[in-house]
Design a protein around this motif. Structure first.
Motif, PDB file in Angstrom:
ATOM      1  N   GLU A  27     -11.989 -31.710  23.809  1.00  0.00           N
ATOM      2  CA  GLU A  27     -12.502 -30.356  23.960  1.00  0.00           C
ATOM      3  C   GLU A  27     -11.420 -29.315  23.674  1.00  0.00           C
ATOM      4  O   GLU A  27     -10.298 -29.404  24.164  1.00  0.00           O
ATOM      5  N   GLY A  28     -11.754 -28.348  22.838  1.00  0.00           N
ATOM      6  CA  GLY A  28     -10.855 -27.237  22.555  1.00  0.00           C
ATOM      7  C   GLY A  28      -9.775 -27.518  21.529  1.00  0.00           C
ATOM      8  O   GLY A  28      -8.907 -26.683  21.306  1.00  0.00           O
ATOM      9  N   LYS A  29      -9.801 -28.656  20.865  1.00  0.00           N
ATOM     10  CA  LYS A  29      -8.751 -28.975  19.893  1.00  0.00           C
ATOM     11  C   LYS A  29      -9.118 -28.401  18.531  1.00  0.00           C
ATOM     12  O   LYS A  29     -10.171 -28.689  18.000  1.00  0.00           O
ATOM     13  N   VAL A  30      -8.241 -27.579  17.966  1.00  0.00           N
ATOM     14  CA  VAL A  30      -8.452 -27.044  16.621  1.00  0.00           C
ATOM     15  C   VAL A  30      -7.280 -27.353  15.702  1.00  0.00           C
ATOM     16  O   VAL A  30      -7.408 -27.266  14.487  1.00  0.00           O
ATOM     17  N   ASP A  31      -6.135 -27.681  16.243  1.00  0.00           N
ATOM     18  CA  ASP A  31      -4.964 -28.028  15.425  1.00  0.00           C
ATOM     19  C   ASP A  31      -4.911 -29.533  15.265  1.00  0.00           C
ATOM     20  O   ASP A  31      -5.299 -30.267  16.161  1.00  0.00           O
ATOM     21  N   PRO A  32      -4.467 -30.093  14.221  1.00  0.00           N
ATOM     22  CA  PRO A  32      -3.888 -29.495  13.025  1.00  0.00           C
ATOM     23  C   PRO A  32      -4.966 -29.056  12.037  1.00  0.00           C
ATOM     24  O   PRO A  32      -6.057 -29.595  12.002  1.00  0.00           O
ATOM     25  N   TYR A  33      -4.611 -28.098  11.238  1.00  0.00           N
ATOM     26  CA  TYR A  33      -5.494 -27.630  10.177  1.00  0.00           C
ATOM     27  C   TYR A  33      -5.236 -28.446   8.918  1.00  0.00           C
ATOM     28  O   TYR A  33      -4.133 -28.899   8.669  1.00  0.00           O
ATOM     29  N   PHE A  34      -6.273 -28.631   8.130  1.00  0.00           N
ATOM     30  CA  PHE A  34      -6.150 -29.324   6.845  1.00  0.00           C
ATOM     31  C   PHE A  34      -6.925 -28.505   5.827  1.00  0.00           C
ATOM     32  O   PHE A  34      -8.144 -28.370   5.925  1.00  0.00           O
ATOM     33  N   SER A  35      -6.236 -27.946   4.877  1.00  0.00           N
ATOM     34  CA  SER A  35      -6.836 -27.137   3.821  1.00  0.00           C
ATOM     35  C   SER A  35      -7.707 -26.011   4.407  1.00  0.00           C
ATOM     36  O   SER A  35      -8.851 -25.835   4.029  1.00  0.00           O
ATOM     37  N   GLN A  36      -7.141 -25.293   5.367  1.00  0.00           N
ATOM     38  CA  GLN A  36      -7.780 -24.154   6.027  1.00  0.00           C
ATOM     39  C   GLN A  36      -9.018 -24.539   6.850  1.00  0.00           C
ATOM     40  O   GLN A  36      -9.819 -23.682   7.198  1.00  0.00           O
ATOM     41  N   MET A  37      -9.192 -25.823   7.152  1.00  0.00           N
ATOM     42  CA  MET A  37     -10.307 -26.273   7.987  1.00  0.00           C
ATOM     43  C   MET A  37      -9.760 -26.734   9.329  1.00  0.00           C
ATOM     44  O   MET A  37      -8.770 -27.471   9.374  1.00  0.00           O
ATOM     45  N   PRO A  38     -10.403 -26.346  10.434  1.00  0.00           N
ATOM     46  CA  PRO A  38      -9.944 -26.814  11.739  1.00  0.00           C
ATOM     47  C   PRO A  38     -10.152 -28.319  11.901  1.00  0.00           C
ATOM     48  O   PRO A  38     -10.954 -28.941  11.199  1.00  0.00           O
ATOM     49  N   TYR A  39      -9.448 -28.880  12.856  1.00  0.00           N
ATOM     50  CA  TYR A  39      -9.449 -30.322  13.106  1.00  0.00           C
ATOM     51  C   TYR A  39     -10.854 -30.896  13.253  1.00  0.00           C
ATOM     52  O   TYR A  39     -11.194 -31.912  12.655  1.00  0.00           O
ATOM     53  N   VAL A  40     -11.695 -30.252  14.046  1.00  0.00           N
ATOM     54  CA  VAL A  40     -13.029 -30.784  14.311  1.00  0.00           C
ATOM     55  C   VAL A  40     -13.858 -30.845  13.033  1.00  0.00           C
ATOM     56  O   VAL A  40     -14.597 -31.813  12.812  1.00  0.00           O
ATOM     57  N   LEU A  41     -13.733 -29.857  12.164  1.00  0.00           N
ATOM     58  CA  LEU A  41     -14.515 -29.839  10.928  1.00  0.00           C
ATOM     59  C   LEU A  41     -14.089 -30.953   9.986  1.00  0.00           C
ATOM     60  O   LEU A  41     -14.924 -31.728   9.514  1.00  0.00           O
ATOM     61  N   TRP A  42     -12.783 -31.072   9.699  1.00  0.00           N
ATOM     62  CA  TRP A  42     -12.394 -32.106   8.739  1.00  0.00           C
ATOM     63  C   TRP A  42     -12.520 -33.498   9.314  1.00  0.00           C
ATOM     64  O   TRP A  42     -12.817 -34.457   8.599  1.00  0.00           O
ATOM     65  N   MET A  43     -12.351 -33.666  10.624  1.00  0.00           N
ATOM     66  CA  MET A  43     -12.558 -34.977  11.221  1.00  0.00           C
ATOM     67  C   MET A  43     -14.050 -35.328  11.219  1.00  0.00           C
ATOM     68  O   MET A  43     -14.422 -36.486  11.022  1.00  0.00           O
ATOM     69  N   GLY A  44     -14.902 -34.336  11.398  1.00  0.00           N
ATOM     70  CA  GLY A  44     -16.347 -34.566  11.315  1.00  0.00           C
ATOM     71  C   GLY A  44     -16.778 -34.968   9.919  1.00  0.00           C
ATOM     72  O   GLY A  44     -17.644 -35.838   9.749  1.00  0.00           O
ATOM     73  N   ILE A  45     -16.192 -34.343   8.908  1.00  0.00           N
ATOM     74  CA  ILE A  45     -16.505 -34.704   7.524  1.00  0.00           C
ATOM     75  C   ILE A  45     -16.053 -36.134   7.232  1.00  0.00           C
ATOM     76  O   ILE A  45     -16.802 -36.916   6.628  1.00  0.00           O
ATOM     77  N   LEU A  46     -14.857 -36.504   7.678  1.00  0.00           N
ATOM     78  CA  LEU A  46     -14.371 -37.874   7.474  1.00  0.00           C
ATOM     79  C   LEU A  46     -15.243 -38.897   8.216  1.00  0.00           C
ATOM     80  O   LEU A  46     -15.560 -39.960   7.670  1.00  0.00           O
ATOM     81  N   THR A  47     -15.636 -38.573   9.426  1.00  0.00           N
ATOM     82  CA  THR A  47     -16.478 -39.474  10.207  1.00  0.00           C
ATOM     83  C   THR A  47     -17.834 -39.657   9.541  1.00  0.00           C
ATOM     84  O   THR A  47     -18.351 -40.775   9.443  1.00  0.00           O
ATOM     85  N   THR A  48     -18.413 -38.579   9.055  1.00  0.00           N
ATOM     86  CA  THR A  48     -19.696 -38.654   8.370  1.00  0.00           C
ATOM     87  C   THR A  48     -19.595 -39.490   7.108  1.00  0.00           C
ATOM     88  O   THR A  48     -20.465 -40.327   6.834  1.00  0.00           O
ATOM     89  N   ALA A  49     -18.546 -39.285   6.328  1.00  0.00           N
ATOM     90  CA  ALA A  49     -18.354 -40.072   5.108  1.00  0.00           C
ATOM     91  C   ALA A  49     -18.201 -41.563   5.448  1.00  0.00           C
ATOM     92  O   ALA A  49     -18.777 -42.418   4.772  1.00  0.00           O
ATOM     93  N   LEU A  50     -17.455 -41.861   6.499  1.00  0.00           N
ATOM     94  CA  LEU A  50     -17.284 -43.247   6.918  1.00  0.00           C
ATOM     95  C   LEU A  50     -18.613 -43.868   7.333  1.00  0.00           C
ATOM     96  O   LEU A  50     -18.926 -45.008   6.970  1.00  0.00           O
ATOM     97  N   LEU A  51     -19.434 -43.123   8.074  1.00  0.00           N
ATOM     98  CA  LEU A  51     -20.736 -43.645   8.494  1.00  0.00           C
ATOM     99  C   LEU A  51     -21.692 -43.821   7.313  1.00  0.00           C
ATOM    100  O   LEU A  51     -22.478 -44.772   7.297  1.00  0.00           O
ATOM    101  N   VAL A  52     -21.630 -42.952   6.325  1.00  0.00           N
ATOM    102  CA  VAL A  52     -22.470 -43.103   5.133  1.00  0.00           C
ATOM    103  C   VAL A  52     -22.069 -44.357   4.360  1.00  0.00           C
ATOM    104  O   VAL A  52     -22.930 -45.146   3.939  1.00  0.00           O
ATOM    105  N   ILE A  53     -20.776 -44.569   4.184  1.00  0.00           N
ATOM    106  CA  ILE A  53     -20.294 -45.769   3.485  1.00  0.00           C
ATOM    107  C   ILE A  53     -20.676 -47.024   4.258  1.00  0.00           C
ATOM    108  O   ILE A  53     -21.146 -48.015   3.682  1.00  0.00           O
ATOM    109  N   LEU A  54     -20.515 -46.996   5.572  1.00  0.00           N
ATOM    110  CA  LEU A  54     -20.870 -48.131   6.413  1.00  0.00           C
ATOM    111  C   LEU A  54     -22.368 -48.406   6.368  1.00  0.00           C
ATOM    112  O   LEU A  54     -22.798 -49.567   6.312  1.00  0.00           O
TER     113      LEU A  54
END
Length: 70
Positions: free
Chosen positions: A27-54
């Motif tokens: 809860e409340g974690k936004v750092d580290p940023y990756f390409s101007q995206m907060p942690y939750v957003l880019w980790m959510g994108i990676l998780t979604t991609a992993l679940l689609v591949i799986l």
């Protein structure tokens, strides 16, 4: 063999579920940023991609598929 692969895929989905909701997204974690995206957003994108591949991998090895096509 397909049944074993299917069971591994289901187990991986449950492990990802546990990791996402209890470890990866504190809860409340936004750092580290990756390409101007907060942690939750880019980790959510990676998780979604992993679940689609799986899901694709598991669908190719679904043990209860009916091969009789009419």
């Amino acid at each position: 063999m397909k049944n074993k692969i299917w069971q591994i895929a289901v187990a991986l989905v449950f492990v990802i579920f546990i990791l996402v909701f209890f470890v990866l997204f504190p809860e409340g974690k936004v750092d580290p940023y990756f390409s101007q995206m907060p942690y939750v957003l880019w980790m959510g994108i990676l998780t979604t991609a992993l679940l689609v591949i799986l899901t694709f991998w598991a669908s190719q090895n679904f043990p209860f598929k009916d091969d009789d096509r009419s």
